[in-house]
Design an enzyme around this catalytic site. Structure first.
Site, PDB file in Angstrom:
ATOM      1  N   GLY A   1      -6.768  -4.867   2.167  1.00 48.06           N
ATOM      2  CA  GLY A   1      -5.637  -5.125   1.293  1.00 48.06           C
ATOM      3  C   GLY A   1      -4.328  -4.735   1.928  1.00 48.06           C
ATOM      4  O   GLY A   1      -4.277  -3.851   2.777  1.00 48.06           O
ATOM      5  N   GLN A   2      -3.268  -5.436   1.516  1.00 49.45           N
ATOM      6  CA  GLN A   2      -1.937  -5.155   2.035  1.00 49.45           C
ATOM      7  C   GLN A   2      -0.969  -5.050   0.874  1.00 49.45           C
ATOM      8  O   GLN A   2      -0.862  -5.969   0.071  1.00 49.45           O
ATOM      9  CB  GLN A   2      -1.476  -6.276   2.977  1.00 49.45           C
ATOM     10  CG  GLN A   2      -0.049  -6.120   3.467  1.00 49.45           C
ATOM     11  CD  GLN A   2       0.104  -4.939   4.401  1.00 49.45           C
ATOM     12  OE1 GLN A   2      -0.623  -4.828   5.386  1.00 49.45           O
ATOM     13  NE2 GLN A   2       1.043  -4.053   4.102  1.00 49.45           N
TER      14      GLN A   2
ATOM     15  N   ALA B   1       3.097  -3.670  -0.547  1.00 51.87           N
ATOM     16  CA  ALA B   1       4.480  -3.766  -0.104  1.00 51.87           C
ATOM     17  C   ALA B   1       4.847  -2.652   0.866  1.00 51.87           C
ATOM     18  O   ALA B   1       5.711  -2.812   1.705  1.00 51.87           O
ATOM     19  CB  ALA B   1       5.405  -3.737  -1.316  1.00 51.87           C
ATOM     20  N   SER B   2       4.190  -1.513   0.758  1.00 49.56           N
ATOM     21  CA  SER B   2       4.554  -0.394   1.630  1.00 49.56           C
ATOM     22  C   SER B   2       3.337   0.328   2.197  1.00 49.56           C
ATOM     23  O   SER B   2       3.408   1.491   2.551  1.00 49.56           O
ATOM     24  CB  SER B   2       5.429   0.599   0.867  1.00 49.56           C
ATOM     25  OG  SER B   2       4.751   1.047  -0.289  1.00 49.56           O
ATOM     26  N   GLY B   3       2.219  -0.352   2.273  1.00 47.70           N
ATOM     27  CA  GLY B   3       1.041   0.305   2.820  1.00 47.70           C
ATOM     28  C   GLY B   3      -0.140  -0.636   2.919  1.00 47.70           C
ATOM     29  O   GLY B   3      -0.103  -1.768   2.437  1.00 47.70           O
TER      30      GLY B   3
ATOM     31  N   VAL C   1      -4.659  -0.822   2.946  1.00 47.18           N
ATOM     32  CA  VAL C   1      -5.934  -0.169   2.634  1.00 47.18           C
ATOM     33  C   VAL C   1      -7.011  -0.716   3.568  1.00 47.18           C
ATOM     34  O   VAL C   1      -7.091  -1.915   3.811  1.00 47.18           O
ATOM     35  CB  VAL C   1      -6.348  -0.418   1.168  1.00 47.18           C
ATOM     36  CG1 VAL C   1      -7.724   0.185   0.899  1.00 47.18           C
ATOM     37  CG2 VAL C   1      -5.334   0.179   0.223  1.00 47.18           C
TER      38      VAL C   1
ATOM     39  N   LYS D   1      -6.189   4.879   2.891  1.00 44.45           N
ATOM     40  CA  LYS D   1      -4.895   4.326   2.534  1.00 44.45           C
ATOM     41  C   LYS D   1      -3.863   4.769   3.546  1.00 44.45           C
ATOM     42  O   LYS D   1      -3.711   5.962   3.794  1.00 44.45           O
ATOM     43  CB  LYS D   1      -4.437   4.817   1.159  1.00 44.45           C
ATOM     44  CG  LYS D   1      -5.025   4.043   0.023  1.00 44.45           C
ATOM     45  CD  LYS D   1      -6.421   4.465  -0.240  1.00 44.45           C
ATOM     46  CE  LYS D   1      -6.945   3.749  -1.477  1.00 44.45           C
ATOM     47  NZ  LYS D   1      -8.148   4.386  -1.982  1.00 44.45           N
TER      48      LYS D   1
ATOM     49  N   ASP E   1      -5.076   9.050 -18.260  1.00 42.97           N
ATOM     50  CA  ASP E   1      -5.120   7.597 -18.079  1.00 42.97           C
ATOM     51  C   ASP E   1      -6.563   7.113 -17.983  1.00 42.97           C
ATOM     52  O   ASP E   1      -6.929   6.358 -17.084  1.00 42.97           O
ATOM     53  CB  ASP E   1      -4.330   7.196 -16.831  1.00 42.97           C
ATOM     54  CG  ASP E   1      -3.933   5.722 -16.844  1.00 42.97           C
ATOM     55  OD1 ASP E   1      -3.929   5.120 -17.939  1.00 42.97           O
ATOM     56  OD2 ASP E   1      -3.620   5.177 -15.774  1.00 42.97           O
TER      57      ASP E   1
END
Length: 524
Positions: free
Chosen positions: A256-257, A259-261, A263, A278, A368
């Site tokens: 995964g990509q 906006a600022s990192g 995985v 990450k 949460d």
């Protein structure tokens, strides 16, 4: 059961959830739920710019300085705010002094005039919830772009915070995590949010008790407690491991990509263990101090029912966080794509309660709890993840008052902005149990504002088909969803509930996990 999901004696396929009970409200309200009849909606349309909502607060959220060698404590509120005064005329049934943007939200909220007159304070509570300067996205859940989904086995770790004014949706963020094959995320209004505390401020010194002067002292407090970027980086250096993660882990596979990192899955060279890593660009993190908070909490919380934090590294401005990888995906995939029986639901509830008992015994509130934050192993293990919202309670501050979580899973005392404790997690667990029965939380087909109003005023939600549930299960739900917090069960008490004795072995979840993956593959 092996991770490849092959069964020698294949049992009958578990029941698949054929359609969602969600229906579009059909209104023009941009906040209204916009669902298809599929269990998971299509990729959200491109967001249009929204008008900024007038804030009733004068300040912004403050960071808190963390103590060395201690789990960070969330400090008592020190932002003394001046608010707009909104009145309600009981004769005309109209609000007075309401900001224009609030009035527009109310007009499109589907909250009837009768409901407004019945409980005007609840209406104001939910409008405050949507205030543009109080709504903040979770900082540590990873943000997948539209074309690159993350497997739900990778624990959430947010790498982007949108500064855009938001209701529950945000332009770029998505803390829901998709399992390969990539699937469309849930509706934006099911995302987690954070709003600042509205608890009564600590009494100010004599002569500074007026709310306006309090606002000034708030600015001074912020200057004193706000960590600078350099202080944050220095603190991070004291808690991460020394070394190059590229040498300690091999077989990096990008999954995964954001906006600022990015995985990855990778393999521990020494142990041969598959992990999720990450890689976070700290320069793109506006709330770096919250990353410290979550890492410190995760490092200390070791439990079989909590996704395991393994290690962290700092290389320049890049933070690498290594976490346990669960290949089964999130519970959301199972509840939206298959039908669980009561014994399977009991098994999941038991595992989650074991995690909550551990957290609460350590004075930590998760805040949460929902199916998105429960990850599954292919063998059926059940683990809580995502501690970006967790709060520590202390003897000095045994209750919290910040509105935190995800609207449809929120306890009434959170929505109405009362002080609350660990039992908010129990309420959310009860809502998650309904999610496992019905495929979605109550009120998901309602406008988000009206859903919050209904939670605040109706309290315990009604089941769609209560007669289909066993009396023992209904009693368990009632104990979780008790409006009176004192009567609501604790994690320790509910672990003794007879319903949990019905639990099947965790391996019974494996066919559901496999069926969910197959269903998602066919939905592509």
């Amino acid at each position: 059961m092996s991770d490849n999901g092959e069964l020698e004696d294949k049992p009958p396929a578990p029941p698949v959830r054929m359609s969602s009970t969600i229906f579009s409200t059909g209104g023009k309200d941009p906040l209204s739920a916009n669902h298809s009849l599929k269990p998971l909606p299509s990729v959200p349309e491109e967001k249009k710019p929204r008008n900024k909502i007038i804030s009733i607060f004068s300040g912004t959220e403050k960071g808190s300085k963390k103590k060395e060698k201690e789990r960070p404590e969330i400090s008592p509120p020190s932002d003394f705010e001046h608010t707009i005064h909104v009145g309600f005329d009981a004769v005309t049934g109209e609000f007075t002094g309401m900001p224009e943007q609030w009035a527009r939200l109310l007009q499109t909220s589907n909250i009837t005039k009768l409901e407004q007159k019945k409980n005007p304070q609840a209406v104001l509570d939910v409008l405050k919830f949507y205030d543009s300067n109080t709504v903040k996205q979770k900082y540590l859940s990873f943000t997948p772009p539209e074309k690159d989904g993350f497997p739900s086995g990778a624990p959430a770790l947010n790498t982007k915070v949108s500064e855009t004014s938001a209701v529950v949706t945000e332009e770029d963020d998505d803390d829901e995590e998709a399992a390969p094959p990539v699937i469309a995320p849930r509706p934006d209004h099911t995302k987690s949010i954070y709003t600042r505390s509205v608890i009564d401020p600590i009494p100010a010194p004599v002569g500074d008790s007026h709310v306006d002067s309090g606002a000034k002292s708030s600015d001074k407090q912020k200057k004193k407690t706000k960590m600078t970027d350099e202080e944050i980086m220095e603190k991070l250096r004291t808690i991460v491991s020394i070394g190059d993660p590229k040498k300690k882990y091999t077989r990096y596979e990008k999954i995964g990509q954001g906006a600022s990192g990015t995985v990855f899955t990778a393999t521990d060279v020494a142990l041969g263990q598959e992990v999720a890593i990450k890689q976070i660009n700290l320069q793109k993190q506006p709330k770096k101090e919250l990353i410290i908070n979550e890492i410190l909490v995760m490092k200390e919380l070791k439990n079989p029912n909590i996704v395991n934090f393994l290690d962290s590294y700092l290389v320049g401005d890049e933070l690498f966080v290594v976490m346990e990888y669960l290949a089964g995906g999130s519970l959301t995939d199972v509840v939206t794509e298959t039908c669980m029986d009561e014994a399977q639901i009991a098994a999941v509830c038991r595992e989650c309660l074991q995690a909550l008992e551990f957290l609460h015994a350590n004075q930590v509130i998760h805040r949460d709890i929902k199916s998105d934050n429960v990850l599954l192993g292919m063998e059926g293990s059940v683990k809580l993840t995502d501690f970006g919202f967790c709060a520590q309670i202390t003897p000095e501050q045994s209750k919290r008052s910040t509105m935190v979580g995800t609207p449809y899973w929120m306890a009434p005392e959170v929505v109405t902005r009362k002080a609350y404790g660990p039992k908010v997690d129990i309420w959310s667990l009860g809502i998650m149990a309904i999610e496992m029965v019905e495929g979605e939380p109550p009120y998901l087909n309602e406008n988000p504002l009206r859903a919050l109003y209904l939670i605040a005023t109706n309290g315990t939600p009604e089941l769609q088909n209560p007669e289909k549930l066993s009396p023992i299960f209904r009693d368990f739900l009632n104990r979780c969803l008790e409006m009176d917090v004192e009567k609501r069960g604790s994690a320790k008490e509910l672990l003794q509930h007879p319903f949990l004795k019905l639990a099947k072995p965790l391996s019974s979840l494996t066919p559901l996990i496999m069926a969910a993956k197959e269903a998602m593959k066919s939905n592509r």
